[in-house]
Design an enzyme around this catalytic site. Structure first.
Site, mmCIF file in Angstrom:
data_model
loop_
_atom_site.group_PDB
_atom_site.id
_atom_site.type_symbol
_atom_site.label_atom_id
_atom_site.label_comp_id
_atom_site.label_asym_id
_atom_site.label_seq_id
_atom_site.Cartn_x
_atom_site.Cartn_y
_atom_site.Cartn_z
ATOM 1 N N CYS A 19 0.840 -1.206 0.000
ATOM 2 C CA CYS A 19 0.000 0.000 0.000
ATOM 3 C C CYS A 19 0.873 1.253 0.000
ATOM 4 O O CYS A 19 1.736 1.439 0.858
ATOM 5 C CB CYS A 19 -0.915 -0.010 1.221
ATOM 6 N N HIS B 179 -4.079 0.773 8.489
ATOM 7 C CA HIS B 179 -4.602 0.563 7.135
ATOM 8 C C HIS B 179 -6.043 0.054 7.147
ATOM 9 O O HIS B 179 -6.318 -1.015 7.703
ATOM 10 C CB HIS B 179 -3.738 -0.455 6.378
ATOM 11 N N ASN C 72 -13.377 9.904 -1.271
ATOM 12 C CA ASN C 72 -13.747 9.084 -2.424
ATOM 13 C C ASN C 72 -13.797 7.634 -1.963
ATOM 14 O O ASN C 72 -12.838 7.135 -1.353
ATOM 15 C CB ASN C 72 -12.726 9.249 -3.550
ATOM 16 N N HIS D 157 -8.507 7.905 3.327
ATOM 17 C CA HIS D 157 -7.915 9.243 3.367
ATOM 18 C C HIS D 157 -8.985 10.291 3.150
ATOM 19 O O HIS D 157 -9.910 10.098 2.361
ATOM 20 C CB HIS D 157 -6.806 9.408 2.316
ATOM 21 N N HIS E 28 -9.493 14.023 1.674
ATOM 22 C CA HIS E 28 -8.933 15.151 0.923
ATOM 23 C C HIS E 28 -9.427 16.429 1.596
ATOM 24 O O HIS E 28 -10.639 16.575 1.816
ATOM 25 C CB HIS E 28 -9.460 15.181 -0.510
HETATM 26 P P1 5GP Z 1 -8.117 9.079 -4.339
HETATM 27 O O1 5GP Z 1 -8.149 9.232 -5.833
HETATM 28 O O2 5GP Z 1 -7.833 7.633 -3.956
HETATM 29 O O3 5GP Z 1 -9.304 9.639 -3.612
HETATM 30 O O4 5GP Z 1 -6.904 9.957 -3.846
HETATM 31 C C1 5GP Z 1 -5.591 9.562 -3.930
HETATM 32 C C2 5GP Z 1 -4.765 10.807 -3.980
HETATM 33 O O5 5GP Z 1 -3.431 10.456 -3.699
HETATM 34 C C3 5GP Z 1 -4.767 11.498 -5.348
HETATM 35 O O6 5GP Z 1 -5.269 12.821 -5.213
HETATM 36 C C4 5GP Z 1 -3.290 11.480 -5.764
HETATM 37 O O7 5GP Z 1 -2.883 12.669 -6.416
HETATM 38 C C5 5GP Z 1 -2.573 11.281 -4.451
HETATM 39 N N1 5GP Z 1 -1.307 10.579 -4.548
HETATM 40 C C6 5GP Z 1 -1.059 9.472 -5.283
HETATM 41 N N2 5GP Z 1 0.218 9.076 -5.113
HETATM 42 C C7 5GP Z 1 0.781 9.971 -4.248
HETATM 43 C C8 5GP Z 1 2.092 10.086 -3.680
HETATM 44 O O8 5GP Z 1 2.996 9.288 -3.921
HETATM 45 N N3 5GP Z 1 2.304 11.126 -2.844
HETATM 46 C C9 5GP Z 1 1.320 12.029 -2.548
HETATM 47 N N4 5GP Z 1 1.653 13.021 -1.720
HETATM 48 N N5 5GP Z 1 0.076 11.943 -3.055
HETATM 49 C C10 5GP Z 1 -0.191 10.919 -3.891
HETATM 50 ZN ZN ZN Z 2 -2.245 1.324 3.704
#
Ligand code: 5GP
Ligand code: ZN
Length: 117
Positions: free
Chosen positions: A9, A51, A90, A103, A105
């Site tokens: 992860c 996790h 999300n 997570h 946002h």
């Molecule tokens: P999701 O799309 O799952 O709601 O959000 C995942 C978020 O993680 C996305 O906005 C993406 O830009 C961010 N993200 C993906 N990989 C990384 C990373 O390696 N570092 C950071 N800081 N953010 C990441």
């Molecule tokens: Zn995890």
């Protein structure tokens, strides 16, 4: 899947310090760091150290840590001096979830439209 950390992860790797991130806050239960692909001037992700695949699974198993995410979202907003902000969880690929570690946002610093896309 739930537990302390999951080897494959991405966000568990950030928790463990194996992948760098721009960390803005840390607590005993959470880490907040800037999104690598920001969608607003403030775009911070607040994650639990443990996790769980999504926020609902976290809330079911660890309700106090789920509440910690919301408190930390407010603190991130305060520290970035945001009068208004949006917290997004999300949940599921169809809603745009790409990382299956719970997570929040935290988005702000520009006008945010409603309904979201
Ligand atoms: P999701 O799309 O799952 O709601 O959000 C995942 C978020 O993680 C996305 O906005 C993406 O830009 C961010 N993200 C993906 N990989 C990384 C990373 O390696 N570092 C950071 N800081 N953010 C990441
Ligand atoms: Zn995890």
């Amino acid at each position: 899947m739930a537990g302390e950390t999951q080897g494959d992860c991405l966000f568990c790797k950030i928790v463990e310090g194996h992948i760098p991130a721009t960390i803005v806050r840390e607590t005993e239960t959470t880490i907040a760091f800037r999104d690598i692909n920001p969608q607003a001037p403030t775009h911070v992700l607040v994650i639990p150290r443990v996790h769980y695949a999504n926020a609902a699974e976290l809330a079911a198993a660890e309700p106090t840590i789920a509440a910690d995410l919301l408190r930390e979202a407010q603190t991130v907003a305060d520290e970035d001096k945001l009068e208004s902000y949006r917290v997004v969880f999300n949940t599921g690929a169809g809603a745009g979830q790409t990382v299956f570690h719970a997570h929040a946002h935290v988005l702000g610093g520009r006008g945010l439209h409603w309904p979201p896309g």
